[in-house]
Each structure stands twice: as structure tokens, then as C-alpha cells.
Design a protein around this motif. Structure first.
Motif, mmCIF file in Angstrom:
data_model
loop_
_atom_site.group_PDB
_atom_site.id
_atom_site.type_symbol
_atom_site.label_atom_id
_atom_site.label_comp_id
_atom_site.label_asym_id
_atom_site.label_seq_id
_atom_site.Cartn_x
_atom_site.Cartn_y
_atom_site.Cartn_z
ATOM 1 N N ILE A 15 7.023 -6.958 3.773
ATOM 2 C CA ILE A 15 6.455 -6.287 2.601
ATOM 3 C C ILE A 15 7.509 -5.372 1.976
ATOM 4 C CG2 ILE A 15 4.681 -4.635 1.837
ATOM 5 C CD1 ILE A 15 3.218 -6.997 2.922
ATOM 6 N N ILE B 150 2.946 -12.923 1.954
ATOM 7 C CA ILE B 150 2.553 -12.252 0.702
ATOM 8 C C ILE B 150 1.950 -13.313 -0.213
ATOM 9 C CG2 ILE B 150 3.441 -11.048 -1.340
ATOM 10 C CD1 ILE B 150 5.644 -9.908 0.538
ATOM 11 N N SER C 90 -5.293 -6.165 -0.340
ATOM 12 C CA SER C 90 -4.547 -5.994 -1.588
ATOM 13 C C SER C 90 -4.395 -4.505 -1.827
ATOM 14 C CB SER C 90 -5.216 -6.698 -2.766
ATOM 15 O OG SER C 90 -6.587 -6.520 -2.733
ATOM 16 N N THR D 152 0.762 -4.173 -8.094
ATOM 17 C CA THR D 152 -0.149 -4.649 -7.047
ATOM 18 C C THR D 152 0.448 -5.764 -6.207
ATOM 19 O OG1 THR D 152 -1.175 -5.965 -8.800
ATOM 20 C CG2 THR D 152 -2.427 -4.111 -7.970
ATOM 21 N N MET D 153 0.045 -5.763 -4.953
ATOM 22 C CA MET D 153 0.455 -6.811 -4.020
ATOM 23 C C MET D 153 -0.765 -7.230 -3.210
ATOM 24 S SD MET D 153 3.413 -6.697 -1.075
ATOM 25 C CE MET D 153 4.897 -6.984 -2.021
ATOM 26 N N TYR E 71 2.334 -10.912 -5.805
ATOM 27 C CA TYR E 71 3.007 -9.643 -6.068
ATOM 28 C C TYR E 71 3.281 -9.560 -7.556
ATOM 29 C CZ TYR E 71 6.653 -5.996 -5.891
ATOM 30 O OH TYR E 71 7.399 -4.860 -6.097
ATOM 31 N N LEU F 34 9.267 -5.398 -1.787
ATOM 32 C CA LEU F 34 9.153 -4.236 -2.675
ATOM 33 C C LEU F 34 10.534 -3.694 -3.039
ATOM 34 C CD1 LEU F 34 6.144 -2.385 -0.985
ATOM 35 C CD2 LEU F 34 6.115 -3.590 -3.170
#
Ligand SMILES: Cc1cc2nc3c(=O)[nH]c(=O)nc-3n(C[C@H](O)[C@H](O)[C@H](O)COP(=O)(O)OP(=O)(O)OC[C@H]3O[C@@H](n4cnc5c(N)ncnc54)[C@H](O)[C@@H]3O)c2cc1C
Lengths: 366, 477
Positions: free
Chosen positions: A65, A44, A164, A53-54, A47, A69
Motif C-alpha cells: 500500500i 489493491i 476502502s 481513495t484506495m 486507487y 501511495l
């Protein structure tokens, strides 16, 4: 080959004659060829929970991921399905694979598909060019939207190196409104009525195979507990004339089951995905070969059909507004033929991005 | 802003081309008298004007196809036009071009509430799409401020957004299908009233392609049930930083309001002077709107209030009635008009990551002082889409140029901090020459390859989007 940088990936593609078998997690085998694994492009890179948004390298495992989150109480709202159980494959799904297949689950009808959440891409095309498009902001109309083009292109136009995307908060509470025992026609009518109401339905499925062998039509509402309770009550009134209506707060999650087709895991059948107008579902289901197992998602707009192996359901379905794709099984082109004009554009785009055919060879024979 | 030199050969064949167009269209649909073509000389970026050679107003897809076939054979550039409200010069003609206006294509073809879609001809205005389904409790979500005038055709071409797109998305998220006529006159159906067809997402590609890939004549749009109710709150802060932090905290808390709008002091003052909406004189104002039943609205607002209070606002005003709500929105909705009372203005449209908001506003202030032109900021804060309004005097020699130079600096700043040149208005001619700030030559070539596929002769709206030098070899080939 397992490149560890975008540059290395580009050099490899420039030098190869293909065809390439691009593998994210290797959870689906798309084509034969020299294996190209994206797992080396992982991590990643950014973030921002407050901006929803990531940004991540394409080979980042989906579990990584999801874990990040989870820590912020956010999620990939389009609910990417986990197809490993259905397809009998192993491997770790990657975020690039999720977007390359535009894979979306039951919440798609409420929040959009994977393609609606993808904000930007970096990829290497079939000539080895490194291309970027879009960015990491939610509104962006600068130039053509190649982001959408890459979503769902199954790696045939380029190998994603970075994506993204937009994320959303997880709902605090979930409720299920269930209408047992409806026929498909009534189920679709009930789901349409609910989806046409202001009560924000975040899932609408009709299950024909349940524990008690009675079909079940289920609606999902999400939000705060007070709001979920209120909307379940409203829906119960709205649908009262259709028969029994059962509401459950924080029900056991049916929805992974709907998303991943859990009840068909390990089966020998071919599996088809039919997308159509919800109101056409009863008629289309009736046209399927006898003995076909079905489940409806997306309020009836998505028909899952499990058939005896080796039958092309497109022949039985005839013409309709929509399309059918084979998800599991072999022997047919995976996707439904397009109109000649669209097919010509598709082919021309493919040639622009992969003139040597290193990414696309073998795909259509699958 | 340069436009390619008119092609003398095309101009010399004008009367022959007019005759051919008249053979496929009714007489009143072919406009060629210079006194009348002047009506099509600009869009809402009115600093740039150039009457087209001819304007045509077809009434059916077949007529559109016939026009395009002729123009294709004659090698004449075609500029599609909806209502001409583009702020980017997207519908600006060249003097050797044919304007193809879709305003006569304005019929509703199908409404389907069970399947929640509407199919319309593309010249229909945005607001009248909602108008067609409102009585049944539905609406079409993307709501650009120009919605009374702008056409669905232009919305699709620009992938337009609106104040409520934080929750409902922009045009591309609400578009299900189009009927598209390509430059050679072929009619294509792409998508339809079903979701996520297999194959490449051509629909996603067409949306936002600024009239360069084909002429859209029909659209299938997703319609949504209207929420039970909606209510805004107005929150005033003494610094932009704190207002920005409040926005981020609201989003992080798990609430997704339908709109979070941001205004800075110059805009607040102008809006207040113009509308007497009762805005407090503060550094930054947020308008946050939530939807649902009365109970749901109250619950969300109490959470927003708790978050806002942690940031010590100067003012927190909840709408108690429809009247209050209208007043809170009045100033915001009139913001552009209010700034227009002060002077001519240029409206920018960059997007930035929300976290960069305070820094970007500070930098804009510095640039504004440096260039000697005032800048006000209106902002879709939830998604980072900024609308800096630069005030200038069109009658003062050199002011427009200074304004454009300042605008370019601000947009480059947006890109530098991780954002983009345009969030909803499009590139058109306005940001064409800045494209290099966001995309390198390889990135642009990949985009132009798409136009090569749809329009190999580069006749559709050719002088837009891509820097002229980048597209030159394709346009003159
Ligand atoms: C006061 C004001 C407020 C605005 N507010 C907003 C806002 O809130 N959000 C927002 O996103 N925009 C906003 N805009 C910008 C503008 O209204 C939008 O870009 C709108 O979508 C343009 O629509 P139109 O029909 O006027 O298109 P036009 O200006 O006629 O054309 C725009 C582009 O679309 C192309 N086009 C037109 N018709 C077709 C067709 N049939 N096929 C293919 N291409 C076609 C043209 O070639 C051109 O490139 C605003 C503009 C004004 C003046």
C-alpha cells in the motif's frame, strides 16, 4: 487456513467451530486457536489519487500500500504505528490489521484516527455472512455506520475481506519546533497553547528520554517550505516565554520514533497506553508507579507508560476521565472495564455478529 | 411514501398516556391538543405531513429518561426531534407517536480551550456552538447550510456535513462523546473529552443512526482554533468535464482547499438572477477556498491559478477584499433559495466518486429531458457529494410523483457508478425504499441487528431508514 477468496473465507467460517486466531501479518498475537490467515486476500483493487481513495483486499501487506501511495506522493495520514519492534514480533503488517486495530500515530490529533479514514468495509461475520457497509466515497450516511464499528473491533465481529479508505497528499516540507528542558506540566501547557493556535500542528509530543538526557517537547508543522518556515517563526514567538525554542526545517524524523516507541524496543517492561484529557497528564503521570518511563503524544492526550512487568497501572491511576490499555505484557485484561450499560451493549453486539463465539473466544482471557 | 398504519390501541389510550407524561413533565411541556401538535407535523421535507399524537419538550436528561420509560412501558413509538430541518423526513411523526423535541435542552455545559472541546446540551443550534467559543478564537467545524436553525442533536443523528468538510470532516470526525438515553430510559455516557477509547466504537455507530438507537441529550464536541484568514476564488469553465478535471488536478497537486464547490449552468443562472452576485454565464463554476496567513493564502492561490490556467478557464476571479469574498459565496449560499424562486424543488444528496462527475452530469441531463423536469446541480466537488435540485410544481397533479421517480433514478445512478444514496442528509423516509439499491438483505440485516440491540422493541423512530418490508417483522414483534 489461508482462504484466497471472500467466498472461501465465508465457507470456512461457516464450517468451523473455532475459536479462530485471525492473522493479518501476524504482527500481534490476539488469541489462541485455529489459525486463519488473511494473506491470501491480497491486492489493491482500485486507487484514484485524484479522488484521494484506495480500495484493497484486507490481507494486502502495508508495504505494498505504502509503495503505491509513495509513487503518487500520497500517504496514510493517520500514521499507523509499526508495533513489531516494541512487541518483539515479526511478520508483515496488513492493511486489514491496521484498520481492525484502529492504530493511529502522532498525526492523529491533526487529521483523525484510522477510523476517520476508513470509508467502507466488506467482512465475514462469525456466522459466515458476507456483509458490506459504507463504500468508497468520502461522504456517505446511507444506513448505520458499521464501518466505524469494525474499525478497532480487533476481528471480534468479523474478518475483514476488503477495505476502502481515504488517503492524503504527503506534505512537501516538515519543520520541528523544539522546547528542551520543560517539566511535564510546562510541556503540556506549551503543547496546548500551540494546538490552540492557528498554526496547524501535526504532532505534539513530550519525550523524557533523549540523547542528552534532557526532556524535549516537540511540535511538528507540515506544508510547503514557505508556510512551514512562517509557522515555525510564529510558534517561536508564541512560545517564547516558556524558555528556549529551537526551530529546524526538515528535521531528522523524530516522529517514527514517537510513533513506534523505538527507544523502548527490546525492553522487558510492560507497556501501557493511557488516553485522557491532555491537561490531566501531569497528574496521571504523577500517579504512575515509581520508576515508570513515560512519553506523551497527542499534546498530552496520550500517555505511553513502561512499567515493571506485572503491575496493573489501572490500580495506581484510580478513576480518571479516559482509559488505560495494556499494549505489551500479560496478566491483565487488555482493556479497561466499561460501564455496565456500555458493557451490556458491547456484549449484545458481539453476540449478534458472532453468536457461536468463533471469533471472540479467548480474547478476554488474554 | 408509505408509513405504517397507526396503532388503534395506542390511539385509544391517548388520554391515559398524556396523564402519565404530565406526571413527569411540567404542564407546558406536554402538547396534546391537535391544534398545537400540528406544529410538529413535518420537517423540511414538507411534502410529507402527519401530526403526532403528542409532543413533549423535556428540559433535562432526567426528564428525557422519564418520558422514554413511560413510552417504553406503554409501547408508544417515539420520534426524536431537534429543529426539524431534516430534508429526509427523519423527524416526520406517525399519528400514533410521541415527538420528543430537545429544543429546551440548549445550554453550554463546559468550554475547555486547553483541551479544545465544548460540552453542550443537544438542542443547541449548530451556529450557536461556534458562537459560544468564537470570542476565544475557536470554532466548531461542521457547518451545514442550515446551521442557524439545525440542532447538534440532528447533526449527530444525521452525521451532517458542510461546505468545509473537505478539510475538517463531518460530524462524526468532530464528535468526542455523547450522553445517550436508550428507549428503556437508561442513561449512558459514551466517549468523552479524550481520544480513541478501547472497546467498540459505539460513538461512531450512534452518529448517523437517525434517532433510532437512543436520544442524545448532551454532546462533547471538538473545537478548533480559527484560521488566520480564508479567501475564495471563482473559476468558470465552458464544460463540466474540464471543471471536473481541474478539481481532480488541484487535489492531486497536494493542496487540500477547505472547500471546492461546483455549480452548473441552471444553478448559476438562477443564483445570478436572484442575488446579482456577478457570476459569469458559463457551463460550470468552481468556488475554491483556501485558508492561512496572507502569505500562505497567496502561495496556495498562485498554485491553484497555475493549475486552473492549464485548463483554460473562461474566468478566474480572486477575492481581493472581504467584500469580494462575500460576493463569491453569496450566489452559492443562496443557490437553494434561488432555485426555490423558480419553482418547488426537491434536493437530492447522492455522492459519487469524483472521477465520475462528467459522466453523471451528462446522464442527469438526459434523465431530466426524459422526465420533463429541469435539474440544477450544486455540488461539494472535493468529496463528490452532489445536490441535484429537481424543479417541479407542487400544485400540478402528478408532478411530485414524477419528481420522486426522477430522483430515484438519479440516486440509483450514483450507486451504480460507485457512490451512495445519501452523503449528508440521511435516509429518513425519503430514501428508505431505495436502500435495496445499495445494500442487499444480509447487509441490511446486519444494520438492523444493531437496532435490535439498542431498541429491542423497535419503538424509536421505527418507520425510517429500512424498507418497511425489511423491518416489518421486527416492528410488529
Ligand atoms: C436549507 C437547508 C440546508 C441544509 N443544508 C445542509 C448541509 O449543508 N449539510 C447537511 O448535512 N444537512 C443540511 N441540511 C439538512 C438538515 O439541516 C440536517 O440534517 C440537520 O442536521 C438536521 O438537524 P435538526 O436539528 O433540524 O434535526 P431534525 O430535523 O429535527 O431531525 C433529524 C433527525 O435527527 C433525529 N434526532 C433529532 N434529535 C435527536 C436526539 N436528541 N437524539 C437522537 N436523534 C435525534 C430525528 O429523529 C431525525 O431522524 C439542510 C437543511 C435545510 C432545510
Amino acid at each position: 487456513m489461508r482462504p484466497t477468496s471472500e467466498q472461501e473465507l465465508a465457507e470456512f467460517i461457516r464450517a468451523t467451530n473455532g475459536p479462530l486466531d485471525i492473522r493479518g501479518g501476524g504482527t500481534r498475537r490476539v488469541r489462541d486457536g485455529t489459525s486463519l490467515e488473511t494473506g491470501g486476500l491480497s491486492g489493491i483493487t482500485l486507487y484514484e489519487p485524484g479522488a484521494l481513495t484506495m480500495v484493497a483486499k484486507a490481507g494486502t501487506p502495508l508495504v505494498e500500500i505504502t509503495a503505491a501511495l509513495d509513487a503518487e506522493n500520497q500517504q496514510l495520514a493517520f500514521e499507523p504505528p509499526d508495533m513489531r519492534g516494541l512487541l518483539g514480533t515479526t511478520g508483515e503488517p496488513t492493511i486489514g490489521g491496521v484498520f481492525a486495530t484502529n492504530a493511529s500515530g502522532p498525526r492523529r490529533i491533526a487529521v483523525g484516527a484510522a477510523r476517520d479514514f476508513l470509508l467502507g468495509v466488506r467482512f465475514v461475520d462469525g456466522s459466515g455472512n458476507i456483509i458490506k457497509n459504507g463504500g468508497r466515497v468520502m461522504k456517505n450516511v446511507t444506513g448505520y455506520d458499521l464501518v466505524k464499528l469494525m474499525a478497532g473491533s480487533w476481528g471480534t465481529l468479523g474478518v475483514l475481506s476488503e477495505v476502502s479508505f481515504k488517503v492524503l497528499p504527503k506534505p512537501e516540507a516538515q519543520g520541528i519546533v523544539s522546547l528542551p528542558g520543560l517539566s511535564i506540566t510546562k510541556a503540556v501547557a506549551a503543547m496546548s497553547r500551540a494546538l490552540g493556535s492557528p498554526y496547524d500542528i501535526a504532532g505534539a509530543a513530550h519525550l523524557t528520554e533523549t540523547a542528552n538526557d534532557k526532556p524535549d517537547t516537540i511540535l511538528r508543522v507540515e506544508g510547503t517550505e514557505a508556510s512551514v518556515t512562517y509557522r515555525m517563526g510564529q510558534l517561536k514567538t508564541l512560545l517564547g516565554d516558556m524558555g528556549e525554542v529551537v526551530t529546524t526545517l526538515s528535521a531528522p524524523d523524530h516522529w517514527t520514533w514517537v510513533r513506534d516507541l523505538t527507544h523502548w524496543h527490546g525492553g522487558a517492561e510492560d507497556v501501557w497506553r493511557i488516553s485522557a484529557k491532555p491537561s490531566a497528564a501531569p497528574e496521571l503521570v504523577a500517579r504512575l508507579p515509581e520508576g515508570t518511563r513515560v512519553m506523551l503524544d497527542w499534546g498530552g492526550g496520550l500517555i505511553w507508560a513502561a512499567t515493571q512487568p506485572g503491575r496493573d497501572v489501572r490500580a495506581t491511576l484510580g478513576t480518571f476521565y479516559g482509559h488505560a490499555t495494556q499494549v505489551k505484557g500479560t496478566g491483565f485484561p487488555r482493556t479497561q472495564p466499561e460501564s455496565p450499560g456500555v458493557a451490556a451493549l458491547t456484549e449484545a453486539i458481539r453476540r449478534k455478529f458472532d453468536p457461536r463465539g468463533v471469533l471472540t473466544l479467548g480474547l478476554s482471557e488474554d | 411514501m408509505d408509513l405504517p398504519l397507526p396503532n388503534a390501541n395506542i390511539l385509544s389510550r391517548k388520554s391515559a398516556i398524556v396523564r402519565r407524561l404530565q406526571s413527569v413533565l411540567p404542564a407546558d411541556a406536554v402538547i396534546h391538543d391537535p391544534a398545537e401538535t400540528k406544529a410538529y407535523e413535518c420537517d423540511a421535507l414538507s411534502a410529507y405531513r402527519c401530526p403526532p399524537m403528542i409532543a413533549v419538550l423535556p428540559s433535562s436528561t432526567e426528564e428525557v429518561a422519564a418520558v422514554l420509560k413511560i413510552c417504553h412501558e406503554e409501547g408508544v413509538p417515539v420520534v426524536p426531534r431537534g429543529s426539524g430541518t431534516s430534508l429526509a423526513g427523519g423527524a416526520l411523526p406517525t399519528s400514533d407517536s410521541v415527538i420528543l423535541g430537545v429544543s429546551r435542552l440548549n445550554t453550554v455545559l463546559e468550554t475547555d480551550y486547553d483541551n479544545r472541546f465544548i460540552r453542550v446540551q443537544s438542542g443547541r443550534t449548530n451556529l450557536s456552538v461556534t458562537g459560544a467559543v468564537e470570542a476565544n478564537g475557536f470554532f466548531y467545524a461542521p457547518d451545514p447550510s442550515s446551521q442557524l436553525a439545525c440542532a447538534i442533536a440532528g447533526n449527530i443523528a444525521m452525521n451532517s456535513g458542510g461546505a468545509h468538510c473537505l478539510k475538517y470532516g463531518v460530524t462524526t470526525n468532530n464528535l468526542l462523546g455523547v450522553k445517550l438515553v436508550t428507549m428503556d430510559g437508561e442513561v449512558l455516557e459514551i466517549g468523552g473529552p479524550y481520544l480513541d477509547a478501547a472497546g467498540y466504537d459505539l460513538l461512531g455507530l450512534i452518529c448517523g443512526s437517525e434517532g433510532q438507537l437512543g436520544v442524545v441529550t448532551e454532546a462533547t464536541l471538538r473545537i478548533l482554533p480559527k484560521p488566520e484568514g480564508a479567501r475564495p476564488v471563482l473559476i468558470g469553465f465552458n464544460t463540466n468535464e474540464v471543471a471536473g478535471a481541474c478539481v481532480s488536478d488541484i487535489i492531486k497537486s497536494g493542496i487540500i482547499p477547505v472547500a471546492i464547490e461546483f455549480m452548473d449552468r441552471p444553478v448559476i443562472r438562477a443564483a445570478e438572477a436572484f442575488t446579482k452576485a456577478g457570476y459569469p454565464d458559463v457551463e460550470a463554476l468552481l468556488i475554491v477556498e483556501v485558508e492561512g496567513s496572507d502569505g500562505e493564502i497567496a502561495e496556495q492561490l498562485s498554485r491553484i491559478r497555475a493549475i486552473a490556467m492549464r485548463h483554460d478557464p473562461v474566468e478566474f476571479r480572486e477575492a481581493k477584499s472581504a467584500d469580494d469574498a462575500a460576493k463569491i459565496w453569496l450566489g452559492r449560499k443562496s443557490a437553494f433559495g434561488a432555485m426555490g424562486q423558480i419553482n418547488d424543488y426537491m434536493c437530492l444528496d447522492g455522492t459519487i466518486p469524483v472521477s465520475q462527475l462528467p459522466m453523471v452530469l451528462r446522464r442527469i441531463n438526459e434523465l431530466s429531458a426524459e422526465y420533463g423536469l429541469d435539474v440544477g446541480n450544486v455540488f461539494h466537488a472535493g468529496d463528490g457529494n452532489m445536490h441535484p435540485l429537481i424543479l417541479y410544481d407542487a400544485n400540478k397533479p402528478g408532478d411530485l410523483e414524477t419528481c420522486e421517480a426522477l430522483g430515484a433514478e438519479i440516486l440509483k445512478l450514483c450507486v451504480e457508478v460507485g457512490g451512495c444514496l445519501t452523503g449528508e442528509h440521511g435516509v429518513g423516509i425519503e430514501k428508505r425504499d431505495l436502500m435495496g439499491a445499495q445494500y442487499n438483505a444480509t447487509d441490511l440485516t446486519a444494520q438492523m441487528a444493531i437496532k435490535d440491540v439498542f431498541d429491542p422493541k423497535w419503538l424509536l423512530n421505527p418507520a425510517k431508514v429500512f424498507p418497511l418490508a425489511a423491518s416489518e417483522s421486527r416492528r410488529v414483534a
